[in-house]
Scaffold this motif. Structure first.
Motif, PDB file in Angstrom:
ATOM      1  N   VAL A  87     -11.708  -2.046  -1.272  1.00  0.00           N
ATOM      2  CA  VAL A  87     -11.168  -0.699  -1.186  1.00  0.00           C
ATOM      3  C   VAL A  87      -9.645  -0.744  -1.170  1.00  0.00           C
ATOM      4  O   VAL A  87      -9.041  -1.684  -0.645  1.00  0.00           O
ATOM      5  N   SER A  88      -9.042   0.262  -1.791  1.00  0.00           N
ATOM      6  CA  SER A  88      -7.597   0.449  -1.773  1.00  0.00           C
ATOM      7  C   SER A  88      -7.321   1.946  -1.760  1.00  0.00           C
ATOM      8  O   SER A  88      -8.171   2.750  -2.165  1.00  0.00           O
ATOM      9  N   THR A  89      -6.159   2.331  -1.271  1.00  0.00           N
ATOM     10  CA  THR A  89      -5.804   3.753  -1.200  1.00  0.00           C
ATOM     11  C   THR A  89      -4.435   3.968  -1.834  1.00  0.00           C
ATOM     12  O   THR A  89      -3.494   3.220  -1.550  1.00  0.00           O
ATOM     13  N   MET A  90      -4.348   4.975  -2.674  1.00  0.00           N
ATOM     14  CA  MET A  90      -3.042   5.313  -3.237  1.00  0.00           C
ATOM     15  C   MET A  90      -2.693   6.744  -2.854  1.00  0.00           C
ATOM     16  O   MET A  90      -3.563   7.626  -2.762  1.00  0.00           O
ATOM     17  N   THR A  91      -1.408   6.965  -2.594  1.00  0.00           N
ATOM     18  CA  THR A  91      -0.883   8.298  -2.312  1.00  0.00           C
ATOM     19  C   THR A  91      -0.161   8.791  -3.549  1.00  0.00           C
ATOM     20  O   THR A  91       0.698   8.086  -4.092  1.00  0.00           O
ATOM     21  N   VAL A  92      -0.526   9.961  -4.021  1.00  0.00           N
ATOM     22  CA  VAL A  92       0.074  10.533  -5.224  1.00  0.00           C
ATOM     23  C   VAL A  92       0.643  11.903  -4.889  1.00  0.00           C
ATOM     24  O   VAL A  92       0.259  12.531  -3.900  1.00  0.00           O
ATOM     25  N   GLY A  93       1.558  12.364  -5.718  1.00  0.00           N
ATOM     26  CA  GLY A  93       2.161  13.666  -5.445  1.00  0.00           C
ATOM     27  C   GLY A  93       2.700  14.329  -6.688  1.00  0.00           C
ATOM     28  O   GLY A  93       2.910  13.694  -7.728  1.00  0.00           O
ATOM     29  N   ASP A  94       2.905  15.622  -6.571  1.00  0.00           N
ATOM     30  CA  ASP A  94       3.647  16.383  -7.572  1.00  0.00           C
ATOM     31  C   ASP A  94       4.562  17.330  -6.812  1.00  0.00           C
ATOM     32  O   ASP A  94       4.724  17.198  -5.591  1.00  0.00           O
ATOM     33  N   GLU A  95       5.185  18.280  -7.519  1.00  0.00           N
ATOM     34  CA  GLU A  95       6.135  19.160  -6.853  1.00  0.00           C
ATOM     35  C   GLU A  95       5.469  20.116  -5.873  1.00  0.00           C
ATOM     36  O   GLU A  95       6.148  20.785  -5.088  1.00  0.00           O
ATOM     37  N   SER A  96       4.132  20.192  -5.874  1.00  0.00           N
ATOM     38  CA  SER A  96       3.436  21.136  -5.005  1.00  0.00           C
ATOM     39  C   SER A  96       2.829  20.500  -3.763  1.00  0.00           C
ATOM     40  O   SER A  96       2.425  21.196  -2.844  1.00  0.00           O
ATOM     41  N   GLY A  97       2.732  19.173  -3.703  1.00  0.00           N
ATOM     42  CA  GLY A  97       2.134  18.541  -2.534  1.00  0.00           C
ATOM     43  C   GLY A  97       1.738  17.097  -2.788  1.00  0.00           C
ATOM     44  O   GLY A  97       2.116  16.487  -3.792  1.00  0.00           O
ATOM     45  N   ARG A  98       0.963  16.540  -1.859  1.00  0.00           N
ATOM     46  CA  ARG A  98       0.515  15.153  -1.940  1.00  0.00           C
ATOM     47  C   ARG A  98      -0.981  15.064  -1.677  1.00  0.00           C
ATOM     48  O   ARG A  98      -1.580  15.969  -1.098  1.00  0.00           O
ATOM     49  N   ALA A  99      -1.576  13.952  -2.106  1.00  0.00           N
ATOM     50  CA  ALA A  99      -3.008  13.725  -1.882  1.00  0.00           C
ATOM     51  C   ALA A  99      -3.257  12.227  -1.804  1.00  0.00           C
ATOM     52  O   ALA A  99      -2.491  11.420  -2.349  1.00  0.00           O
ATOM     53  N   GLU A 100      -4.332  11.869  -1.098  1.00  0.00           N
ATOM     54  CA  GLU A 100      -4.759  10.480  -1.014  1.00  0.00           C
ATOM     55  C   GLU A 100      -5.975  10.271  -1.902  1.00  0.00           C
ATOM     56  O   GLU A 100      -6.916  11.069  -1.870  1.00  0.00           O
ATOM     57  N   VAL A 101      -5.941   9.206  -2.684  1.00  0.00           N
ATOM     58  CA  VAL A 101      -7.033   8.885  -3.592  1.00  0.00           C
ATOM     59  C   VAL A 101      -7.522   7.480  -3.257  1.00  0.00           C
ATOM     60  O   VAL A 101      -6.732   6.535  -3.219  1.00  0.00           O
ATOM     61  N   THR A 102      -8.819   7.342  -3.015  1.00  0.00           N
ATOM     62  CA  THR A 102      -9.408   6.054  -2.645  1.00  0.00           C
ATOM     63  C   THR A 102      -9.987   5.368  -3.878  1.00  0.00           C
ATOM     64  O   THR A 102     -10.677   5.997  -4.685  1.00  0.00           O
ATOM     65  N   LEU A 103      -9.716   4.080  -4.001  1.00  0.00           N
ATOM     66  CA  LEU A 103     -10.235   3.263  -5.090  1.00  0.00           C
ATOM     67  C   LEU A 103     -11.260   2.293  -4.519  1.00  0.00           C
ATOM     68  O   LEU A 103     -10.962   1.569  -3.557  1.00  0.00           O
ATOM     69  N   TRP A 104     -12.455   2.259  -5.086  1.00  0.00           N
ATOM     70  CA  TRP A 104     -13.521   1.408  -4.585  1.00  0.00           C
ATOM     71  C   TRP A 104     -13.840   0.295  -5.593  1.00  0.00           C
ATOM     72  O   TRP A 104     -13.822   0.499  -6.801  1.00  0.00           O
ATOM     73  N   ASP A 105     -14.151  -0.864  -5.049  1.00  0.00           N
ATOM     74  CA  ASP A 105     -14.692  -1.996  -5.806  1.00  0.00           C
ATOM     75  C   ASP A 105     -13.874  -2.323  -7.052  1.00  0.00           C
ATOM     76  O   ASP A 105     -12.706  -2.669  -6.931  1.00  0.00           O
ATOM     77  N   GLU A 106     -14.464  -2.219  -8.263  1.00  0.00           N
ATOM     78  CA  GLU A 106     -13.756  -2.681  -9.450  1.00  0.00           C
ATOM     79  C   GLU A 106     -12.475  -1.888  -9.703  1.00  0.00           C
ATOM     80  O   GLU A 106     -11.506  -2.409 -10.260  1.00  0.00           O
ATOM     81  N   ARG A 107     -12.435  -0.632  -9.303  1.00  0.00           N
ATOM     82  CA  ARG A 107     -11.204   0.130  -9.467  1.00  0.00           C
ATOM     83  C   ARG A 107     -10.140  -0.357  -8.483  1.00  0.00           C
ATOM     84  O   ARG A 107      -8.939  -0.344  -8.795  1.00  0.00           O
ATOM     85  N   ALA A 108     -10.569  -0.774  -7.294  1.00  0.00           N
ATOM     86  CA  ALA A 108      -9.616  -1.324  -6.327  1.00  0.00           C
ATOM     87  C   ALA A 108      -9.023  -2.641  -6.812  1.00  0.00           C
ATOM     88  O   ALA A 108      -7.885  -2.988  -6.477  1.00  0.00           O
ATOM     89  N   GLU A 109      -9.777  -3.394  -7.604  1.00  0.00           N
ATOM     90  CA  GLU A 109      -9.267  -4.655  -8.125  1.00  0.00           C
ATOM     91  C   GLU A 109      -8.019  -4.443  -8.979  1.00  0.00           C
ATOM     92  O   GLU A 109      -7.142  -5.314  -9.044  1.00  0.00           O
ATOM     93  N   GLY A 110      -7.924  -3.303  -9.631  1.00  0.00           N
ATOM     94  CA  GLY A 110      -6.775  -3.020 -10.486  1.00  0.00           C
ATOM     95  C   GLY A 110      -5.607  -2.388  -9.758  1.00  0.00           C
ATOM     96  O   GLY A 110      -4.604  -2.040 -10.398  1.00  0.00           O
ATOM     97  N   ALA A 111      -5.697  -2.234  -8.429  1.00  0.00           N
ATOM     98  CA  ALA A 111      -4.635  -1.573  -7.676  1.00  0.00           C
ATOM     99  C   ALA A 111      -3.308  -2.319  -7.799  1.00  0.00           C
ATOM    100  O   ALA A 111      -2.233  -1.715  -7.825  1.00  0.00           O
ATOM    101  N   ALA A 112      -3.380  -3.667  -7.860  1.00  0.00           N
ATOM    102  CA  ALA A 112      -2.161  -4.463  -7.934  1.00  0.00           C
ATOM    103  C   ALA A 112      -1.395  -4.222  -9.230  1.00  0.00           C
ATOM    104  O   ALA A 112      -0.189  -4.499  -9.306  1.00  0.00           O
ATOM    105  N   GLU A 113      -2.067  -3.711 -10.259  1.00  0.00           N
ATOM    106  CA  GLU A 113      -1.413  -3.471 -11.539  1.00  0.00           C
ATOM    107  C   GLU A 113      -0.743  -2.101 -11.609  1.00  0.00           C
ATOM    108  O   GLU A 113      -0.025  -1.808 -12.574  1.00  0.00           O
ATOM    109  N   LEU A 114      -0.974  -1.263 -10.608  1.00  0.00           N
ATOM    110  CA  LEU A 114      -0.366   0.066 -10.592  1.00  0.00           C
ATOM    111  C   LEU A 114       1.060  -0.032 -10.081  1.00  0.00           C
ATOM    112  O   LEU A 114       1.332  -0.715  -9.097  1.00  0.00           O
ATOM    113  N   GLU A 115       1.972   0.676 -10.713  1.00  0.00           N
ATOM    114  CA  GLU A 115       3.389   0.602 -10.353  1.00  0.00           C
ATOM    115  C   GLU A 115       3.831   1.917  -9.734  1.00  0.00           C
ATOM    116  O   GLU A 115       3.661   2.993 -10.331  1.00  0.00           O
TER     117      GLU A 115
END
Length: 426
Positions: A87-115
């Motif tokens: 599992v991994s968690t990313m915080t994302v945002g735009d000009e209107s607010g923020r949100a938390e998005v959880t990545l599970w299993d194979e999607r979490a494996e790619g978290a290190a490639e996100l910039e």
């Protein structure tokens, strides 16, 4: 193209979607690419991109553009069936607010490639447990600009000052939690205030707060800032220290006319109107309450929504309130309103208490239960039967009466008639 088809796969088959995409390309004279055409098909199906502030809704999937603000390294955990997950968690945002998005299993494996700082087009599923959290279904880089400041990395040792002097605004009851290894522990939450505003305090060793109560000024040694929390939050464990101090801390209050949506504020004002509390059932099947009131100052008035136990507080028109850690948002009518829910504090003035014995008639209204006497009307903190003549002994603070004992009285009909005559004459 499969990325966008996931948003409408409940509305059409894959071949139907591909045919609509080809039709869009043809209709535009082959001037758009396949991805743009797919976005147009999704829009025509009513599944357009949303702003983060508008993600709350009924559909299970959402589509939005956002900038990546932070992402945690993936870590393993053990499921109830004994299998391991990632599992991994990313915080994302735009000009209107923020949100938390959880990545599970194979999607979490790619978290290190996100910039951090990159803009993505995201398909996510709403969390059933917490509002504002989502599970990632798919994402891809987007060629658009999102104006949202990326927070600077926090350096080690800069999470919080070595000593933090705060005012303790509210102290919750200790709660039991389960660790990943199956053992249990205790924690206690609190709301604290500084000259900079309010923040949550999570104490993983409740004895540190033994003997302290709301309103006191305390000094925290060894507290750390919770980097994963969007709002200010501090953590302290048994290696920390909490002591009393005679320093003064004044928590700033925001003028009602200076409020803006999607932020947290502390305010004060006078109750101008109040409605009875309404009971409802939460999504979890629990009973709760909600109550609407309006507070005002010399400049303006603002609606306030009280949730949960806050809705059951004895509050009356004309009373001055101090409200801490409230969320400001645009209500259904489009006008700004304040919301006092979990983590908020509602404080009423507390004059010096005095022991009194009062006699009068119990009156139950939508605004609360009152004892009507010859000298005035007093708000009761406990319920009593409507219309009964009683003698109450209790503690009086201002016009708020906390009964200790109650004795029913035999009505003096002549006195009742005289009071009715005075009311008519007035």
């Amino acid at each position: 193209m499969q990325f966008h088809y996931a948003l409408v796969d409940d509305l059409m088959t894959g071949p139907e979607f591909e045919a609509k995409v080809e039709a869009q390309i043809t209709a535009c004279g082959d001037l758009i690419d396949e991805q743009t055409a797919a976005m147009l098909v999704v829009r025509d199906a009513g599944r357009q991109h949303l702003k983060i502030r508008d993600l709350a809704g009924r559909s299970s999937l959402v589509l939005f553009f956002a900038r990546l603000l932070s992402v945690t390294p993936p870590h393993t955990f053990t499921r109830k069936d004994g299998s391991e997950g990632l599992v991994s968690t990313m915080t994302v945002g735009d000009e209107s607010g923020r949100a938390e998005v959880t990545l599970w299993d194979e999607r979490a494996e790619g978290a290190a490639e996100l910039e951090v700082g990159e803009v993505f087009e995201i398909i996510a599923k709403r969390s059933e447990r917490r509002a504002g959290e989502f599970t990632l279904m798919a994402l891809q880089k987007a060629a658009c600009e999102i104006r949202c400041q990326v927070p600077q990395p926090v350096q080690e040792g800069e999470d919080a000052p070595p000593e933090l002097v705060v005012r303790l605004l509210a102290l919750e009851q200790p709660r039991t939690f389960s660790r990943r290894d199956g053992t249990t522990g205790e924690m206690v939450g609190a709301l604290i205030g500084t000259e900079a505003g309010t923040a949550r305090l999570v104490c993983w060793y409740p004895p540190l707060l033994d003997g302290f109560s709301a309103g006191e000024v305390i000094k925290l040694v060894g507290a750390t800032r919770n980097r994963r929390s969007e709002k200010p939050e501090y953590l302290i464990s048994e290696t920390g220290e909490i002591t009393a101090t005679d320093q003064e801390v004044t928590v700033p209050m925001t003028s009602l006319s200076a409020l803006v949506p999607d932020q947290t504020f502390s305010v004060s004002g006078t109750v101008r109107a109040i409605h009875p509390a309404r009971e409802f059932v939460t999504r979890n099947g629990d009973r709760s309450w909600v109550r609407n009131l309006i507070i005002g100052d010399q400049e303006t008035e603002v609606p306030v929504v009280l949730w949960g136990d806050h809705a059951l507080l004895g509050i009356s028109v004309g009373e001055d309130l101090s409200l801490y850690h409230l969320s400001a948002r645009n209500g259904r009518s489009g006008s700004l309103e304040l919301s006092a829910g979990w983590g908020s504090v509602v404080v009423t003035p507390a004059p010096p208490p005095e022991e009194v014995t009062l006699s009068g008639t119990v009156i139950v209204t939508g605004a609360g239960t009152f004892l009507d006497t010859d000298d005035g009307r007093y708000l009761l903190t406990d319920g009593a039967p409507h219309g009964r003549e009683v003698e109450m002994t209790g503690v009086l603070q201002g016009y708020r009466l906390t009964p200790v004992s109650t004795r029913l009285l035999v009505p003096d009909y002549d006195a009742v008639k005289e009071r009715i005559k005075r009311l008519i004459d007035d």
